[in-house]
Structure formats: structure tokens, C-alpha cells
Scaffold this active site. Structure first.
Site, PDB file in Angstrom:
ATOM      1  N   GLY A  15     -22.993   0.850  12.346  1.00 29.74           N
ATOM      2  CA  GLY A  15     -22.915  -0.490  12.927  1.00 29.74           C
ATOM      3  C   GLY A  15     -22.974  -1.608  11.908  1.00 29.74           C
ATOM      4  O   GLY A  15     -22.520  -1.456  10.771  1.00 29.74           O
ATOM      5  N   GLY A  25     -12.873  -2.686   7.478  1.00 29.86           N
ATOM      6  CA  GLY A  25     -13.736  -3.810   7.087  1.00 29.86           C
ATOM      7  C   GLY A  25     -12.991  -5.138   7.219  1.00 29.86           C
ATOM      8  O   GLY A  25     -13.552  -6.133   7.690  1.00 29.86           O
ATOM      9  N   ASP A  26     -11.733  -5.147   6.827  1.00 34.72           N
ATOM     10  CA  ASP A  26     -10.930  -6.380   6.915  1.00 34.72           C
ATOM     11  C   ASP A  26     -10.763  -6.805   8.375  1.00 34.72           C
ATOM     12  O   ASP A  26     -10.809  -7.997   8.699  1.00 34.72           O
ATOM     13  CB  ASP A  26      -9.544  -6.150   6.290  1.00 34.72           C
ATOM     14  CG  ASP A  26      -9.645  -5.741   4.821  1.00 34.72           C
ATOM     15  OD1 ASP A  26     -10.599  -6.174   4.150  1.00 34.72           O
ATOM     16  OD2 ASP A  26      -8.771  -4.979   4.361  1.00 34.72           O
ATOM     17  N   ASN A  77     -20.551  -4.538   2.440  1.00 34.46           N
ATOM     18  CA  ASN A  77     -20.894  -3.194   2.913  1.00 34.46           C
ATOM     19  C   ASN A  77     -22.055  -2.686   2.052  1.00 34.46           C
ATOM     20  O   ASN A  77     -22.563  -3.411   1.186  1.00 34.46           O
ATOM     21  CB  ASN A  77     -19.671  -2.269   2.904  1.00 34.46           C
ATOM     22  CG  ASN A  77     -19.126  -2.037   1.507  1.00 34.46           C
ATOM     23  OD1 ASN A  77     -19.820  -2.255   0.505  1.00 34.46           O
ATOM     24  ND2 ASN A  77     -17.893  -1.592   1.417  1.00 34.46           N
ATOM     25  N   LEU A 105     -22.142  -1.301   8.131  1.00 34.25           N
ATOM     26  CA  LEU A 105     -22.686   0.023   7.795  1.00 34.25           C
ATOM     27  C   LEU A 105     -21.811   1.155   8.317  1.00 34.25           C
ATOM     28  O   LEU A 105     -22.299   2.260   8.554  1.00 34.25           O
ATOM     29  CB  LEU A 105     -24.102   0.147   8.385  1.00 34.25           C
ATOM     30  CG  LEU A 105     -25.123  -0.894   7.899  1.00 34.25           C
ATOM     31  CD1 LEU A 105     -26.345  -0.917   8.798  1.00 34.25           C
ATOM     32  CD2 LEU A 105     -25.526  -0.601   6.459  1.00 34.25           C
ATOM     33  N   GLY A 106     -20.531   0.888   8.534  1.00 35.44           N
ATOM     34  CA  GLY A 106     -19.626   1.936   9.029  1.00 35.44           C
ATOM     35  C   GLY A 106     -20.087   2.452  10.380  1.00 35.44           C
ATOM     36  O   GLY A 106     -20.356   1.671  11.297  1.00 35.44           O
ATOM     37  N   GLU A 123     -10.061  -9.766  -4.902  1.00 35.64           N
ATOM     38  CA  GLU A 123      -8.846  -9.108  -5.416  1.00 35.64           C
ATOM     39  C   GLU A 123      -7.907 -10.089  -6.105  1.00 35.64           C
ATOM     40  O   GLU A 123      -6.795  -9.721  -6.452  1.00 35.64           O
ATOM     41  CB  GLU A 123      -8.108  -8.388  -4.270  1.00 35.64           C
ATOM     42  CG  GLU A 123      -8.762  -7.074  -3.899  1.00 35.64           C
ATOM     43  CD  GLU A 123      -7.963  -6.250  -2.910  1.00 35.64           C
ATOM     44  OE1 GLU A 123      -7.068  -6.783  -2.241  1.00 35.64           O
ATOM     45  OE2 GLU A 123      -8.265  -5.044  -2.805  1.00 35.64           O
ATOM     46  N   ASP A 146       0.842  -1.203   0.000  1.00 39.57           N
ATOM     47  CA  ASP A 146       0.000   0.000   0.000  1.00 39.57           C
ATOM     48  C   ASP A 146       0.875   1.249   0.000  1.00 39.57           C
ATOM     49  O   ASP A 146       1.685   1.459   0.910  1.00 39.57           O
ATOM     50  CB  ASP A 146      -0.894   0.026   1.252  1.00 39.57           C
ATOM     51  CG  ASP A 146      -2.051  -0.963   1.184  1.00 39.57           C
ATOM     52  OD1 ASP A 146      -2.214  -1.624   0.141  1.00 39.57           O
ATOM     53  OD2 ASP A 146      -2.779  -1.065   2.193  1.00 39.57           O
ATOM     54  N   GLY A 192      -2.727   3.209   8.395  1.00 49.27           N
ATOM     55  CA  GLY A 192      -2.308   1.987   7.714  1.00 49.27           C
ATOM     56  C   GLY A 192      -3.390   0.928   7.761  1.00 49.27           C
ATOM     57  O   GLY A 192      -4.421   1.093   8.425  1.00 49.27           O
TER      58      GLY A 192
HETATM   59  O1  RIB Z   1      -9.263  -3.030   2.499  1.00 51.95           O
HETATM   60  C1  RIB Z   1      -8.102  -2.251   2.467  1.00 51.95           C
HETATM   61  C2  RIB Z   1      -7.174  -2.741   1.405  1.00 51.95           C
HETATM   62  O2  RIB Z   1      -7.752  -2.548   0.145  1.00 51.95           O
HETATM   63  C3  RIB Z   1      -5.844  -2.037   1.347  1.00 51.95           C
HETATM   64  O3  RIB Z   1      -4.894  -2.578   2.215  1.00 51.95           O
HETATM   65  C4  RIB Z   1      -5.479  -2.116  -0.126  1.00 51.95           C
HETATM   66  O4  RIB Z   1      -4.372  -2.927  -0.389  1.00 51.95           O
HETATM   67  C5  RIB Z   1      -6.735  -2.614  -0.834  1.00 51.95           C
HETATM   68  O5  RIB Z   1      -6.624  -3.908  -1.188  1.00 51.95           O
END
Ligand code: RIB
Length: 287
Positions: free
Chosen positions: A213, A239-240, A176, A209-210, A133, A9, A275
């Protein structure tokens, strides 16, 4: 098993997101480890779940594999190839919101044989987690059938091609509002969830929903959890983080309420730091 992306990133702090034709100055630039797949694996590992990450990097990505390993992720299914590692160009504005461009690189090179290898490494009863991705997600969903896996799909980033994937094979969707709108053509959270239920009656859906909630749905059941109020510095990876913590708790057999609460707490901490992977908290912090 998390079969997903690994990205470098490149993060730029900006006053506002760059406009068409504009050249914009950034006062702060940092390189972080990221990728929705890798972030979710790190969140799972920090939440103390056992996770294997299957992915691909180029020769420039050895440090990302090391980061995953140090976070407690099993990296035995990460291959290094002669294609550059995937990357993301991320603008973060003064409200902590982001705008992201991704370039797939090594994330887009999975072959049929490699897909089989990853799926053959799963054991009956395992969770198989996917994002959007890497290439061949539709094929992976197809091939995941009849292996006694719980398939979880986070359709991010959402693309039109997703509509052609065999989504009926997904056990749990984690989406989302934007993803929900594309999948259902509905706008309000209730309408999105009602339509998801009609389209995929056997699946469960978690709609994040950010600030508002998160809602979990299965058949007639709806469980809502409020978000925590925090000062957001950078929402990248929130989200991750939610997904990793939610699934780690689910894999321990906890009640949905507890899974949602852990995910919500973890993502609240994540947005207070800069980050993606680096801002994911450890389980001790959540507790
Ligand atoms: O969800 C965030 C991620 O989306 C970032 O780290 C970026 O690499 C993209 O994949």
C-alpha cells in the site's frame, strides 16, 4: 507543469533477469512509450487534470509527442532537437517485475535559458512536478523558489547526487522504499517517514510500498491505504500512474484519503497490463 523525461521503452519478456556473463533469450519484444515524466503526464491527463509537459525529444520521438497530445497533455513546451530521444531497456520477468536501464539522450540537454522559459510559463498557484530523469533538477528546484508553486519531487531514479539538491524547497516528496532508504539511511517504513519529517519538517511525504500500500505523512498525521489485490503482469509505470492520479485528485482539492484511494486503484489496474504509458487507465475505469 510537469518538467520531465520522455523515453522510448524497449521491453523484453524474460524468464529471469539477465545475470553477469549470461546471454538470455527473450520470447517477446515490444516498443512502448515511456519515461517517468511522460507517464506521469499521461496519468494526470487521463485522471482529467490540466497538465503541460515540458520536455525534449529527438527526431525519432515525434510519435511520443503525438501520444501525449492524444492523451490530453499540453505539449507546447516539448522541443525537438538533434539528439536522440531518451530510451529505456526494460526486462520484465514472469512475475511481472522489471529491471530497467535508461539512457538520457535529449532528456539530459536542458539549458539555463530553457529552465527559465519553463518556470516562467508557470502561474502562481500551479503544481510543479519533477522526477530525476532530466539534467539540472537541483537547479530547477533552486529556481522554482519565490514563484508561489507547489513543488512535487519524485526522486526516481535515485542517485547520490540528489543529496546535494536543495531538497528543502520540495513541498511534497513521492518516494518508494528504495528512494526512502537512500534519502534517510533507514530501512523500515516508519523509520523512513520519521526521518523524512526530521530532515524536511515543512514537507509532506507519500511513501509507496507496492503490495503493502501507501502511507502519507505530514507533521503528526499519518494516513495509510492498502493496495488492491490483482494479478500483476507488468509493474512498469505503476508508480507513475499512482503519482498522476494522486496529484490530479489533490489538485481538485480532495481529501488525502480520496487522493490515495484513486492513486491506488489506478496503479492496481496499470500492473494488470503490459507497457508503461499504454497501461495507464482512464478515469472512467477507476470510477
Ligand atoms: O517508471 C517507468 C519508466 O521508467 C519507464 O517507462 C522507463 O522509460 C523508465 O523511465
Amino acid at each position: 507543469m510537469n518538467f520531465g523525461s520522455i523515453n522510448i521503452d524497449y521491453v523484453y519478456s524474460v524468464e529471469h533477469f539477465v545475470r553477469p556473463g549470461e546471454t538470455l533469450k527473450s520470447d517477446n519484444y515490444t516498443i512502448f512509450s515511456g519515461g517517468k515524466g511522460a507517464n506521469q503526464s499521461i496519468a494526470l491527463a487521463r485522471a482529467k487534470a490540466e497538465v503541460i509537459h515540458a520536455g525534449k525529444i529527438g527526431n525519432d520521438g515525434a510519435w511520443l509527442k503525438e501520444k501525449l497530445q492524444k492523451s490530453g497533455v499540453n505539449t507546447s513546451l516539448i522541443k525537438t532537437i538533434d539528439t536522440p530521444t531518451g530510451h529505456a531497456v526494460i526486462q520484465v520477468n514472469k512475475d511481472g517485475e522489471n529491471a530497467i536501464i535508461i539512457h538520457g539522450g535529449a532528456n539530459q540537454t536542458f539549458t539555463d535559458a530553457e529552465i527559465e522559459e519553463v518556470l516562467d510559463s508557470c502561474e502562481a498557484g500551479d503544481f510543479l512536478l519533477l522526477q530525476n530523469e532530466i539534467n539540472a533538477v537541483g537547479k530547477i528546484l533552486q529556481k522554482s523558489q519565490n514563484r508561489d508553486l507547489t513543488v512535487i519531487f519524485n526522486p526516481a531514479p535515485i542517485t547520490d547526487a540528489i543529496q546535494n539538491y536543495p531538497l528543502e524547497f520540495v513541498d511534497i516528496f513521492i518516494i518508494n522504499e528504495v528512494e526512502g532508504e537512500t534519502l534517510t539511511k533507514q530501512k523500515s517504513p516508519d523509520a523512513i517517514l520519521n526521518t523524512m519529517q526530521k530532515l524536511y519538517p515543512k514537507s509532506k511525504t507519500v511513501l509507496t510500498l507496492g503490495k503493502a500500500g501507501v502511507i502519507y505523512t505530514h507533521n503528526e498525521q499519518r494516513i495509510k491505504t492498502a493496495a488492491l489485490k490483482v494479478k500483476a503482469v507488468d509493474t512498469t509505470g505503476a508508480g507513475d500512474t499512482f503519482i498522476g492520479y494522486f496529484l490530479a485528485e489533490l489538485s481538485r482539492g480532495s481529501k488525502i484519503e480520496k487522493c490515495l484511494e484513486m492513486g491506488t486503484r489506478a496503479s492496481a489496474i496499470c500492473v494488470t497490463r503490459k507497457g508503461a504509458a499504454d497501461s495507464i487507465p482512464k478515469l472512467e475505469e477507476i470510477i
